[in-house]
Enzyme design. Structure first.
Site, PDB file in Angstrom:
ATOM      1  N   GLY A  79       0.813  -1.214   0.000  1.00 35.05           N
ATOM      2  CA  GLY A  79       0.000   0.000   0.000  1.00 35.05           C
ATOM      3  C   GLY A  79       0.842   1.257   0.000  1.00 35.05           C
ATOM      4  CB  SER A 179       3.247  -3.669  -3.377  1.00 35.63           C
ATOM      5  OG  SER A 179       2.966  -2.374  -3.851  1.00 35.63           O
ATOM      6  CE1 TYR A 180       6.215   2.643   1.113  1.00 34.75           C
ATOM      7  CE2 TYR A 180       5.577   1.532   3.138  1.00 34.75           C
ATOM      8  CZ  TYR A 180       6.234   2.554   2.496  1.00 34.75           C
ATOM      9  OH  TYR A 180       6.931   3.484   3.213  1.00 34.75           O
ATOM     10  CG  ASP A 390       4.403  -4.146 -11.237  1.00 29.60           C
ATOM     11  OD1 ASP A 390       3.394  -3.428 -11.376  1.00 29.60           O
ATOM     12  OD2 ASP A 390       5.129  -4.129 -10.229  1.00 29.60           O
ATOM     13  CG  HIS A 444       2.142  -4.754  -8.197  1.00 30.16           C
ATOM     14  ND1 HIS A 444       3.392  -4.195  -8.153  1.00 30.16           N
ATOM     15  CD2 HIS A 444       1.581  -4.482  -6.990  1.00 30.16           C
ATOM     16  CE1 HIS A 444       3.578  -3.603  -6.990  1.00 30.16           C
ATOM     17  NE2 HIS A 444       2.496  -3.773  -6.251  1.00 30.16           N
TER      18      HIS A 444
END
Length: 467
Positions: A79, A179-180, A390, A444
């Site tokens: 996120g 991701s984050y 991605d 992703h």
């Protein structure tokens, strides 16, 4: 990242006695699923300590193979502010939605995911930090949080989890995320490393390794970096034929080394974004779906994403313009579902969101993880992997920083195979078999877009077998 003696004292005070699995957290049944679950599953809250109001929600899926001997893996989505139940329901969890069965009146049916990672491991999905998904705090000030506090909170959670589930304490433990979570995972791993040197032997976490997929490495470096990220994205989009050579040349001439993102440079980047149009930033070759709960159909995900770099890198968020979480929200906001998984009602904590950018005030304050990565790599088995289509965190950036660490190359770029087909490419370094891996044709969320290849990659990583 330093840890205060106060943190250590606090952990010693709040560690609960060994109780065994929390029986009231056992999931007996799930709406939309008929019959017994594929393996035992537990869901509920673990309170971080007696002075904090933070309650983190976890969903533990026991291995379908040998739960009392298989490794245990913590999974974190990113996120920041996105729920790891996205990982359960859309990626490597055992149950996914039959979306064709969902309508406005009924809940969707659940179907079995044959590529679940629970085939070979105990997998725990943690909604973190407090304010994400079903996780909450009694103190609204706890929703103001940063990278350092998130790592400490996740560590406190693990200490309490292993004291509540002592049967897993001696299992091999791995941390994985995407991701984050490229920030969440290494900062948690480093916290575990430091704390394991200080806490009593019965509080040591048996960490063996970690995986990061399509991950950030800081807000000043790599694909999520304020300046480096802009250049990486532009090169990726241009290399995938999303805008023409003429505009690329104009951007390079106008923006130079991207050290000064002035109005002229920003205008050219916006021109590029508009020319690309409404492309699914998470998989540039898949359709783009609008999240009707949060964005309009006019949203341009690539433009929205790059604005976060141009305006305020400390408030980085992944775009949600091509995420459709209507079915997930409908299911998880159903009171029968909430009762089944032992979480608070909608009246108590509000509706579930796949990514909450309203309640949570998250400060991305990790400039670069590159200084700690060499130590982590030498200490733990490490894999950095990337879907190669991605557009959110392009593989280019992660290939650059992993090769830039200065380790010798043990095996140069070569294909790795699944079912006699190229599944992607791997570079293995000479330090603790550190690997950078691409997954061919994946976006992703690798376990979602290439589930079979993701399971094969995961299995070989856990067993320390070559790709």
């Amino acid at each position: 990242m330093g840890l205060s003696s106060l943190s250590i004292l606090l952990l010693a005070l709040v560690a609960s006695p060994a109780l065994g699995a929390i029986p009231e957290h056992l999931i007996q049944s799930l709406p939309g699923w008929k019959g017994a679950l594929p393996s035992k599953q537990y869901s509920g809250y673990i309170k971080l300590d007696q002075t904090s109001g933070k309650n983190l929600h976890y969903w533990l899926v026991e291995s379908e193979n040998d739960p009392m001997n298989d490794p245990i893996v913590l999974w974190l989505n990113g996120g920041p502010g996105c729920s790891s139940l996205d990982g359960y329901l859309n990626e490597q969890g055992p149950l996914h939605f039959n979306r064709t069965s969902a309508d406005n009146l009924t809940l969707p049916d659940l179907i079995y995911n044959p590529y679940t990672w629970a085939k070979i491991a105990n997998v725990m999905f943690l909604e973190s930090p407090a304010g994400v998904g079903f996780s909450y705090s009694d103190n609204p000030k706890d929703y103001i949080i940063d990278d350092n506090q998130t790592a400490l909170d996740n560590y406190h959670f693990l200490v309490n989890f292993f004291n509540s589930y002592p049967e897993f304490k001696n299992h091999e433990f791995f941390v994985a995320g995407e991701s984050y979570a490229g920030i969440y995972v290494p900062t948690l791993v480093n916290t575990i490393r430091l704390m394991n040197e200080k806490v009593p032997a019965n509080q040591v976490i048996n960490l063996k390794g970690f995986m990061v997929g399509n991950g950030c490495v800081g807000n000043l470096v790599g694909g999520c970096g304020h300046q480096t990220g802009i250049k990486i994205h532009i090169d990726f989009y241009h290399g995938h034929a999303l805008f023409p050579d003429e505009l690329y040349d104009e951007i390079m001439k106008t923006c130079g080394d991207f050290s000064k993102l002035d109005e002229a440079c920003s205008d050219k980047i916006n021109e590029m974004s508009m020319m690309i149009g409404k492309v699914n930033i998470y998989d540039i070759y898949s359709p783009c779906f609008s999240n009707l709960q949060s964005v309009s159909r006019a949203s341009n995900p690539i433009k929205d994403h790059l604005v976060s770099y141009l305006e305020d890198p400390s408030r980085y968020y992944g775009p949600d313009g091509c995420i459709d979480d209507h079915v997930e929200s409908k299911y998880l906001d159903n009171e029968a579902v909430r009762k089944a998984i032992h979480v608070k009602s909608k009246a108590e904590i509000g509706g579930w969101r796949i990514c909450d950018q309203q309640k949570l005030h998250y400060m991305a304050n990790t400039g670069s993880l590159l200084p700690i990565y060499p130590t982590l790599i030498k200490t733990y088995r490490t894999m950095i992997f990337n879907g190669d289509v991605d557009g959110c965190v392009p593989f280019i950036g992660n290939e650059q920083w992993t090769s830039g660490l200065g380790f010798g190359v043990k095996e140069g770029w070569r294909p790795w195979m699944v079912d006699d087909q190229v599944a992607g490419y791997v570079t293995k370094y000479d330090t603790n078999d550190f690997q950078f891996v691409t997954v061919k044709g994946s976006g992703h969320m690798v376990p979602q877009y290439r589930p079979k290849q993701a399971l094969a990659m995961f299995q070989r990583f856990l067993s320390n077998q070559p790709l």
